[in-house]
Design a protein around this motif. Structure first.
Motif, PDB file in Angstrom:
ATOM      1  N   GLY A  19     -31.985 -42.986  19.933  1.00  0.00           N
ATOM      2  CA  GLY A  19     -30.713 -43.196  20.598  1.00  0.00           C
ATOM      3  C   GLY A  19     -29.593 -43.364  19.603  1.00  0.00           C
ATOM      4  O   GLY A  19     -29.740 -43.046  18.421  1.00  0.00           O
ATOM      5  N   LEU A  20     -28.478 -43.862  20.089  1.00  0.00           N
ATOM      6  CA  LEU A  20     -27.290 -44.088  19.272  1.00  0.00           C
ATOM      7  C   LEU A  20     -27.202 -45.563  18.913  1.00  0.00           C
ATOM      8  O   LEU A  20     -27.290 -46.430  19.789  1.00  0.00           O
ATOM      9  N   VAL A  21     -27.021 -45.848  17.638  1.00  0.00           N
ATOM     10  CA  VAL A  21     -26.927 -47.219  17.171  1.00  0.00           C
ATOM     11  C   VAL A  21     -25.880 -47.299  16.060  1.00  0.00           C
ATOM     12  O   VAL A  21     -25.682 -46.336  15.317  1.00  0.00           O
ATOM     13  N   GLN A  22     -25.211 -48.430  15.958  1.00  0.00           N
ATOM     14  CA  GLN A  22     -24.244 -48.635  14.891  1.00  0.00           C
ATOM     15  C   GLN A  22     -24.946 -48.940  13.578  1.00  0.00           C
ATOM     16  O   GLN A  22     -26.072 -49.448  13.552  1.00  0.00           O
ATOM     17  N   ALA A  23     -24.289 -48.618  12.491  1.00  0.00           N
ATOM     18  CA  ALA A  23     -24.832 -48.931  11.176  1.00  0.00           C
ATOM     19  C   ALA A  23     -25.181 -50.414  11.084  1.00  0.00           C
ATOM     20  O   ALA A  23     -24.411 -51.271  11.530  1.00  0.00           O
ATOM     21  N   GLY A  24     -26.350 -50.697  10.501  1.00  0.00           N
ATOM     22  CA  GLY A  24     -26.837 -52.057  10.408  1.00  0.00           C
ATOM     23  C   GLY A  24     -27.739 -52.465  11.550  1.00  0.00           C
ATOM     24  O   GLY A  24     -28.397 -53.518  11.465  1.00  0.00           O
ATOM     25  N   GLY A  25     -27.807 -51.663  12.587  1.00  0.00           N
ATOM     26  CA  GLY A  25     -28.630 -51.968  13.734  1.00  0.00           C
ATOM     27  C   GLY A  25     -30.073 -51.556  13.544  1.00  0.00           C
ATOM     28  O   GLY A  25     -30.476 -51.063  12.486  1.00  0.00           O
ATOM     29  N   GLN A  56     -37.178 -51.179   4.564  1.00  0.00           N
ATOM     30  CA  GLN A  56     -36.273 -50.954   5.686  1.00  0.00           C
ATOM     31  C   GLN A  56     -37.029 -50.581   6.954  1.00  0.00           C
ATOM     32  O   GLN A  56     -36.722 -51.079   8.032  1.00  0.00           O
ATOM     33  N   PHE A  57     -38.014 -49.682   6.827  1.00  0.00           N
ATOM     34  CA  PHE A  57     -38.819 -49.230   7.955  1.00  0.00           C
ATOM     35  C   PHE A  57     -40.226 -49.803   7.839  1.00  0.00           C
ATOM     36  O   PHE A  57     -40.737 -50.021   6.738  1.00  0.00           O
ATOM     37  N   ASN A  94     -34.969 -50.835  10.609  1.00  0.00           N
ATOM     38  CA  ASN A  94     -33.959 -51.874  10.480  1.00  0.00           C
ATOM     39  C   ASN A  94     -32.880 -51.443   9.491  1.00  0.00           C
ATOM     40  O   ASN A  94     -33.077 -50.526   8.699  1.00  0.00           O
ATOM     41  N   SER A  95     -31.751 -52.119   9.544  1.00  0.00           N
ATOM     42  CA  SER A  95     -30.644 -51.863   8.618  1.00  0.00           C
ATOM     43  C   SER A  95     -30.297 -50.384   8.561  1.00  0.00           C
ATOM     44  O   SER A  95     -30.147 -49.797   7.488  1.00  0.00           O
ATOM     45  N   LEU A  96     -30.157 -49.780   9.711  1.00  0.00           N
ATOM     46  CA  LEU A  96     -29.943 -48.340   9.780  1.00  0.00           C
ATOM     47  C   LEU A  96     -28.600 -47.935   9.191  1.00  0.00           C
ATOM     48  O   LEU A  96     -27.605 -48.649   9.326  1.00  0.00           O
ATOM     49  N   LYS A  97     -28.599 -46.790   8.542  1.00  0.00           N
ATOM     50  CA  LYS A  97     -27.433 -46.219   7.892  1.00  0.00           C
ATOM     51  C   LYS A  97     -27.145 -44.842   8.480  1.00  0.00           C
ATOM     52  O   LYS A  97     -28.048 -44.200   9.025  1.00  0.00           O
ATOM     53  N   VAL A 115     -26.951 -42.666  13.921  1.00  0.00           N
ATOM     54  CA  VAL A 115     -26.403 -43.918  13.416  1.00  0.00           C
ATOM     55  C   VAL A 115     -24.925 -43.700  13.128  1.00  0.00           C
ATOM     56  O   VAL A 115     -24.558 -42.870  12.294  1.00  0.00           O
ATOM     57  N   SER A 116     -24.078 -44.432  13.806  1.00  0.00           N
ATOM     58  CA  SER A 116     -22.642 -44.291  13.644  1.00  0.00           C
ATOM     59  C   SER A 116     -22.122 -45.272  12.596  1.00  0.00           C
ATOM     60  O   SER A 116     -22.650 -46.372  12.427  1.00  0.00           O
ATOM     61  N   SER A 117     -21.065 -44.876  11.906  1.00  0.00           N
ATOM     62  CA  SER A 117     -20.473 -45.714  10.876  1.00  0.00           C
ATOM     63  C   SER A 117     -19.371 -46.591  11.437  1.00  0.00           C
ATOM     64  O   SER A 117     -18.948 -46.438  12.588  1.00  0.00           O
TER      65      SER A 117
END
Length: 123
Positions: free
Chosen positions: A10-16, A67-68, A84-87, A121-123
């Motif tokens: 899905g769509l997640v913000q950076a850091g999610g 991270q993963f 985790n900590s997605l970029k 992953v959105s910035s």
């Protein structure tokens, strides 16, 4: 034959964080070593992580270490990838793959593949 189905993208913000699932049908997932791969537009398919059939051995790409986390629940016939900590650089279609022989970092060595799940992953 085993069929693999990925979900959880899905769509997640950076850091999610996201948790991807790879569910098997037709055969029990416990028979197989499983890997996760990802592919972004215009790029080659990239190894992410792999886990042995028992779950006792795991490998990670250097880019995602710490991270993963790959895990499996053979009783539920499912392998997971906790991210985790997605970029933004993690944006790709994520695939799971399975093989009878030992775990591998090489996509060509895997016998069965899912359809993939999109991670953005959105910035």
């Amino acid at each position: 034959q085993v069929q693999l189905t990925e979900s959880g993208g899905g769509l997640v913000q950076a850091g999610g964080s996201l948790r991807l699932s790879c569910a098997a049908s037709g055969r029990t997932i416990s028979t197989y070593n499983v890997g996760w791969f990802r592919q972004a537009p215009g790029k080659e398919r990239e190894f992410v992580a792999a886990i042995s059939s028992s779950g006792l051995i795991t490998f990670y790409a250097d880019s995602v270490k710490g991270q993963f986390t790959i895990s499996r629940d053979n009783a539920k016939n499912t392998v997971y990838l906790q991210m985790n900590s997605l970029k933004p650089e993690d944006t790709a279609v994520y695939y799971c793959a399975a093989r009878y022989q030992r775990m591998s970092r090489t996509a060509e060595r895997y016998d069965y593949w899912g359809q993939g799940t999109q991670v953005t992953v959105s910035s």
